[in-house]
Design a protein around this motif. Sequence first.
Motif, PDB file in Angstrom:
ATOM      1  N   VAL A 173      14.049  -1.449 -12.604  1.00 38.04           N
ATOM      2  CA  VAL A 173      13.041  -2.452 -12.965  1.00 38.04           C
ATOM      3  C   VAL A 173      11.646  -1.856 -12.881  1.00 38.04           C
ATOM      4  O   VAL A 173      10.794  -2.093 -13.747  1.00 38.04           O
ATOM      5  CB  VAL A 173      13.163  -3.686 -12.050  1.00 38.04           C
ATOM      6  CG1 VAL A 173      11.979  -4.637 -12.259  1.00 38.04           C
ATOM      7  CG2 VAL A 173      14.473  -4.403 -12.317  1.00 38.04           C
ATOM      8  N   ILE A 174      11.380  -1.067 -11.846  1.00 42.72           N
ATOM      9  CA  ILE A 174      10.066  -0.438 -11.709  1.00 42.72           C
ATOM     10  C   ILE A 174       9.811   0.528 -12.860  1.00 42.72           C
ATOM     11  O   ILE A 174       8.689   0.657 -13.351  1.00 42.72           O
ATOM     12  CB  ILE A 174       9.955   0.288 -10.349  1.00 42.72           C
ATOM     13  CG1 ILE A 174       9.936  -0.742  -9.212  1.00 42.72           C
ATOM     14  CG2 ILE A 174       8.721   1.172 -10.303  1.00 42.72           C
ATOM     15  CD1 ILE A 174       9.936  -0.117  -7.832  1.00 42.72           C
ATOM     16  N   ILE A 179      14.632  -6.513 -16.331  1.00 48.82           N
ATOM     17  CA  ILE A 179      16.070  -6.443 -16.101  1.00 48.82           C
ATOM     18  C   ILE A 179      16.760  -6.628 -17.447  1.00 48.82           C
ATOM     19  O   ILE A 179      16.459  -7.568 -18.192  1.00 48.82           O
ATOM     20  CB  ILE A 179      16.531  -7.537 -15.123  1.00 48.82           C
ATOM     21  CG1 ILE A 179      15.886  -7.322 -13.752  1.00 48.82           C
ATOM     22  CG2 ILE A 179      18.046  -7.542 -14.985  1.00 48.82           C
ATOM     23  CD1 ILE A 179      16.199  -8.418 -12.751  1.00 48.82           C
ATOM     24  N   ALA A 180      17.654  -5.746 -17.768  1.00 49.27           N
ATOM     25  CA  ALA A 180      18.313  -5.797 -19.068  1.00 49.27           C
ATOM     26  C   ALA A 180      19.811  -5.558 -18.909  1.00 49.27           C
ATOM     27  O   ALA A 180      20.272  -5.049 -17.882  1.00 49.27           O
ATOM     28  CB  ALA A 180      17.709  -4.754 -20.007  1.00 49.27           C
ATOM     29  N   GLY A 181      20.569  -5.945 -19.956  1.00 42.65           N
ATOM     30  CA  GLY A 181      22.006  -5.680 -19.977  1.00 42.65           C
ATOM     31  C   GLY A 181      22.738  -6.316 -18.818  1.00 42.65           C
ATOM     32  O   GLY A 181      22.595  -7.515 -18.530  1.00 42.65           O
ATOM     33  N   ASP A 182      23.523  -5.494 -18.116  1.00 48.17           N
ATOM     34  CA  ASP A 182      24.299  -6.015 -16.993  1.00 48.17           C
ATOM     35  C   ASP A 182      23.446  -6.171 -15.742  1.00 48.17           C
ATOM     36  O   ASP A 182      23.955  -6.514 -14.673  1.00 48.17           O
ATOM     37  CB  ASP A 182      25.484  -5.090 -16.701  1.00 48.17           C
ATOM     38  CG  ASP A 182      25.036  -3.702 -16.226  1.00 48.17           C
ATOM     39  OD1 ASP A 182      23.830  -3.385 -16.364  1.00 48.17           O
ATOM     40  OD2 ASP A 182      25.880  -2.957 -15.709  1.00 48.17           O
ATOM     41  N   GLN A 194      14.592 -12.949  -9.605  1.00 49.57           N
ATOM     42  CA  GLN A 194      13.221 -13.165  -9.146  1.00 49.57           C
ATOM     43  C   GLN A 194      12.928 -12.387  -7.875  1.00 49.57           C
ATOM     44  O   GLN A 194      11.804 -11.934  -7.655  1.00 49.57           O
ATOM     45  CB  GLN A 194      12.960 -14.660  -8.937  1.00 49.57           C
ATOM     46  CG  GLN A 194      12.968 -15.478 -10.213  1.00 49.57           C
ATOM     47  CD  GLN A 194      12.038 -14.890 -11.256  1.00 49.57           C
ATOM     48  OE1 GLN A 194      10.873 -14.621 -10.989  1.00 49.57           O
ATOM     49  NE2 GLN A 194      12.548 -14.698 -12.471  1.00 49.57           N
ATOM     50  N   ARG A 195      13.929 -12.216  -7.017  1.00 47.68           N
ATOM     51  CA  ARG A 195      13.733 -11.410  -5.794  1.00 47.68           C
ATOM     52  C   ARG A 195      13.476  -9.952  -6.160  1.00 47.68           C
ATOM     53  O   ARG A 195      12.625  -9.285  -5.554  1.00 47.68           O
ATOM     54  CB  ARG A 195      14.958 -11.519  -4.891  1.00 47.68           C
ATOM     55  CG  ARG A 195      14.826 -10.719  -3.585  1.00 47.68           C
ATOM     56  CD  ARG A 195      15.937 -11.064  -2.619  1.00 47.68           C
ATOM     57  NE  ARG A 195      15.800 -10.320  -1.383  1.00 47.68           N
ATOM     58  CZ  ARG A 195      16.517  -9.250  -1.052  1.00 47.68           C
ATOM     59  NH1 ARG A 195      17.444  -8.799  -1.898  1.00 47.68           N
ATOM     60  NH2 ARG A 195      16.329  -8.622   0.088  1.00 47.68           N
ATOM     61  N   ILE A 196      14.169  -9.461  -7.168  1.00 54.00           N
ATOM     62  CA  ILE A 196      13.975  -8.080  -7.620  1.00 54.00           C
ATOM     63  C   ILE A 196      12.561  -7.915  -8.178  1.00 54.00           C
ATOM     64  O   ILE A 196      11.838  -6.970  -7.835  1.00 54.00           O
ATOM     65  CB  ILE A 196      15.010  -7.698  -8.698  1.00 54.00           C
ATOM     66  CG1 ILE A 196      16.441  -7.871  -8.170  1.00 54.00           C
ATOM     67  CG2 ILE A 196      14.763  -6.267  -9.180  1.00 54.00           C
ATOM     68  CD1 ILE A 196      16.844  -6.910  -7.102  1.00 54.00           C
ATOM     69  N   TYR A 197      12.171  -8.842  -9.057  1.00 51.85           N
ATOM     70  CA  TYR A 197      10.837  -8.761  -9.665  1.00 51.85           C
ATOM     71  C   TYR A 197       9.736  -8.853  -8.606  1.00 51.85           C
ATOM     72  O   TYR A 197       8.737  -8.145  -8.662  1.00 51.85           O
ATOM     73  CB  TYR A 197      10.659  -9.877 -10.692  1.00 51.85           C
ATOM     74  CG  TYR A 197      11.331  -9.609 -12.014  1.00 51.85           C
ATOM     75  CD1 TYR A 197      11.146  -8.408 -12.695  1.00 51.85           C
ATOM     76  CD2 TYR A 197      12.169 -10.566 -12.594  1.00 51.85           C
ATOM     77  CE1 TYR A 197      11.752  -8.167 -13.910  1.00 51.85           C
ATOM     78  CE2 TYR A 197      12.784 -10.335 -13.816  1.00 51.85           C
ATOM     79  CZ  TYR A 197      12.573  -9.130 -14.470  1.00 51.85           C
ATOM     80  OH  TYR A 197      13.178  -8.882 -15.678  1.00 51.85           O
ATOM     81  N   THR A 279      -1.664  -4.423  -7.710  1.00 56.09           N
ATOM     82  CA  THR A 279      -1.178  -4.290  -9.088  1.00 56.09           C
ATOM     83  C   THR A 279      -0.831  -2.853  -9.456  1.00 56.09           C
ATOM     84  O   THR A 279      -0.570  -2.559 -10.625  1.00 56.09           O
ATOM     85  CB  THR A 279      -2.235  -4.819 -10.082  1.00 56.09           C
ATOM     86  OG1 THR A 279      -3.473  -4.105  -9.885  1.00 56.09           O
ATOM     87  CG2 THR A 279      -2.490  -6.305  -9.867  1.00 56.09           C
ATOM     88  N   ALA A 280      -0.825  -1.955  -8.486  1.00 58.86           N
ATOM     89  CA  ALA A 280      -0.610  -0.528  -8.777  1.00 58.86           C
ATOM     90  C   ALA A 280       0.747  -0.273  -9.427  1.00 58.86           C
ATOM     91  O   ALA A 280       0.860   0.506 -10.379  1.00 58.86           O
ATOM     92  CB  ALA A 280      -0.748   0.287  -7.495  1.00 58.86           C
ATOM     93  N   SER A 281       1.812  -0.926  -8.916  1.00 59.50           N
ATOM     94  CA  SER A 281       3.145  -0.670  -9.480  1.00 59.50           C
ATOM     95  C   SER A 281       3.237  -1.178 -10.915  1.00 59.50           C
ATOM     96  O   SER A 281       3.827  -0.525 -11.777  1.00 59.50           O
ATOM     97  CB  SER A 281       4.215  -1.337  -8.612  1.00 59.50           C
ATOM     98  OG  SER A 281       4.004  -2.741  -8.534  1.00 59.50           O
ATOM     99  N   ALA A 282       2.642  -2.338 -11.197  1.00 62.41           N
ATOM    100  CA  ALA A 282       2.648  -2.863 -12.568  1.00 62.41           C
ATOM    101  C   ALA A 282       1.872  -1.946 -13.495  1.00 62.41           C
ATOM    102  O   ALA A 282       2.271  -1.722 -14.649  1.00 62.41           O
ATOM    103  CB  ALA A 282       2.048  -4.273 -12.589  1.00 62.41           C
ATOM    104  N   ARG A 283       0.779  -1.399 -12.997  1.00 61.68           N
ATOM    105  CA  ARG A 283      -0.053  -0.516 -13.813  1.00 61.68           C
ATOM    106  C   ARG A 283       0.710   0.768 -14.160  1.00 61.68           C
ATOM    107  O   ARG A 283       0.644   1.267 -15.285  1.00 61.68           O
ATOM    108  CB  ARG A 283      -1.351  -0.194 -13.068  1.00 61.68           C
ATOM    109  CG  ARG A 283      -2.426   0.449 -13.941  1.00 61.68           C
ATOM    110  CD  ARG A 283      -3.744   0.542 -13.178  1.00 61.68           C
ATOM    111  NE  ARG A 283      -4.191  -0.787 -12.790  1.00 61.68           N
ATOM    112  CZ  ARG A 283      -4.152  -1.259 -11.546  1.00 61.68           C
ATOM    113  NH1 ARG A 283      -3.722  -0.495 -10.562  1.00 61.68           N
ATOM    114  NH2 ARG A 283      -4.550  -2.484 -11.288  1.00 61.68           N
TER     115      ARG A 283
END
Length: 525
Positions: A173-174, A179-182, A194-197, A279-283
Amino acid sequence: MDLTDMPCAPITHMLLAALFERASLGGPIATPGSVGVSVGKIKLFVRYLAGHPSPPIGVTDLERQHLDGFEDRLREEHGSEKTFAAVSVLAIVVLLKAASAIGFPLASDLRARLTWNINGDWGSNRTYEPYTFDIWDSVRTAAAEAQRKTVRSRHAIATEVWGGPAKDLLEEVIATGKIAGDGFARAKNCGGAQRIYRKAFILKQDLVPFILRLAMETGWEPDVIRGLRADCLVNESNGTVGVLTRKRRRHGSEHKEVRVKDGSLSTPGGIIRAVITLTASARATLGSDMLWLGHQQFGSLGVYKFDDTKSLFRQFVTDYGLTDPDGGPLKLNLVRIRKTYKSLRYRALNGDMNDFPNGHSADVAARNYANVETNRDLHEQTISDGILDFLTATDGQAKPSNPSPQPATSHPTDTWLSTCVNIYESPYGEIGKPCKAVPWMCFACPNSVSSPHKLPAQLAFMKLAHDQRHQLSAEVWNARYGYAWTHLAREIIPRFSAEEIAEAKLIAGHDPANGFLTIAMGVEV
């Protein structure tokens, strides 16, 4: 964009050619939205021309009467008190000037008319009144509480150690931002998507209190806040920092460095530093340099769109029970927050229009920010005081307008690592002259005061000193940093709460999950 069905084809072609020139690289029109607005004004104008009693056939047939008639029609339909007519006519005037500049032949009376913009008043749109000061205080308190809540939750999330399938999914995800597929099936076994995100990125909803607090501490326009970049902080000095801002409507000087206070989460610099870290990880995932990035709950990762602010603000109002004077849900609006900030500043200056405008002409500042309902009591009191002074003066008992000056007093001064009570009475130098000691000598000085807003700098200093251990001999390191390090570890850091330390670490730009610092004598911060 198809304009082939527009009437008055030669004039439409001329105006579009002028628009193309203004929207070319380096031109004053720089966004698709601005081009769209101009096209809308062109459509409005040529449709009016098509219905005119003497419609122009070619470019040279366009006369002053057509432009003046267009303005009269708009004022009749939309009202002279509104800005719509003035803005629309101005847009056409600008395009006609550009058309003349690139060689289109205009009638002589029309060229003469282009020497001014509009015939009537500019008008004004619906103005926003400032919030009451009680509402201002309640929003500010709620935003500060929400900031602290976000810092605590992000600290707790960052310190969680994940392993196995959950760690693998988190890394995916990072890397991809989704999250995609399986992945959805796998996420069910890891506490849900949502916990992962939430572990990977900050939610856009969690950015709301930082946006509100930044607006309340600076009074900046919404588009200035929206346009901030992650590298906007420059030139730190004495408890302040420069912020590189961009205001599109400030034609010719769109980019500007604004100096603001820097320190805790209550200062603009501290707020921006915290958001940069959050916001560093999103960036990194998006490859973007924008400041406001996050994950939309039940949505996707992306830039915080200020167009979506209403729904996020409504959620914030619900969460903290904010109400308007009538008891209904408060409608949060960044423009009204700016108005309230300006009103408070105007009152603090006691209505002094010499210092108040700050980026506006005196007329604009007076009309939009000073002449508002919340300042009525100040204006009425000023008039009352003026009348009283006049009556007193006519009795020969006027008070002196310039009272005797009071002796100058020293004011506290922010240094890099602490606040100095009196920088001119240093034990390290000559009395009456500014102290020249290195910043870490402040910890041995009786003039030094430590407060939460200096804690981020102090923690950053400790990391710097820690890194220097590997580059200096023990003797040199102890001579340079030993006293300051020990004093911070034993006397200063323990005075602050765990929450204050967590906030300071965030502002200092460090990951709370790293353990961060290990203080001398085995004391861990």
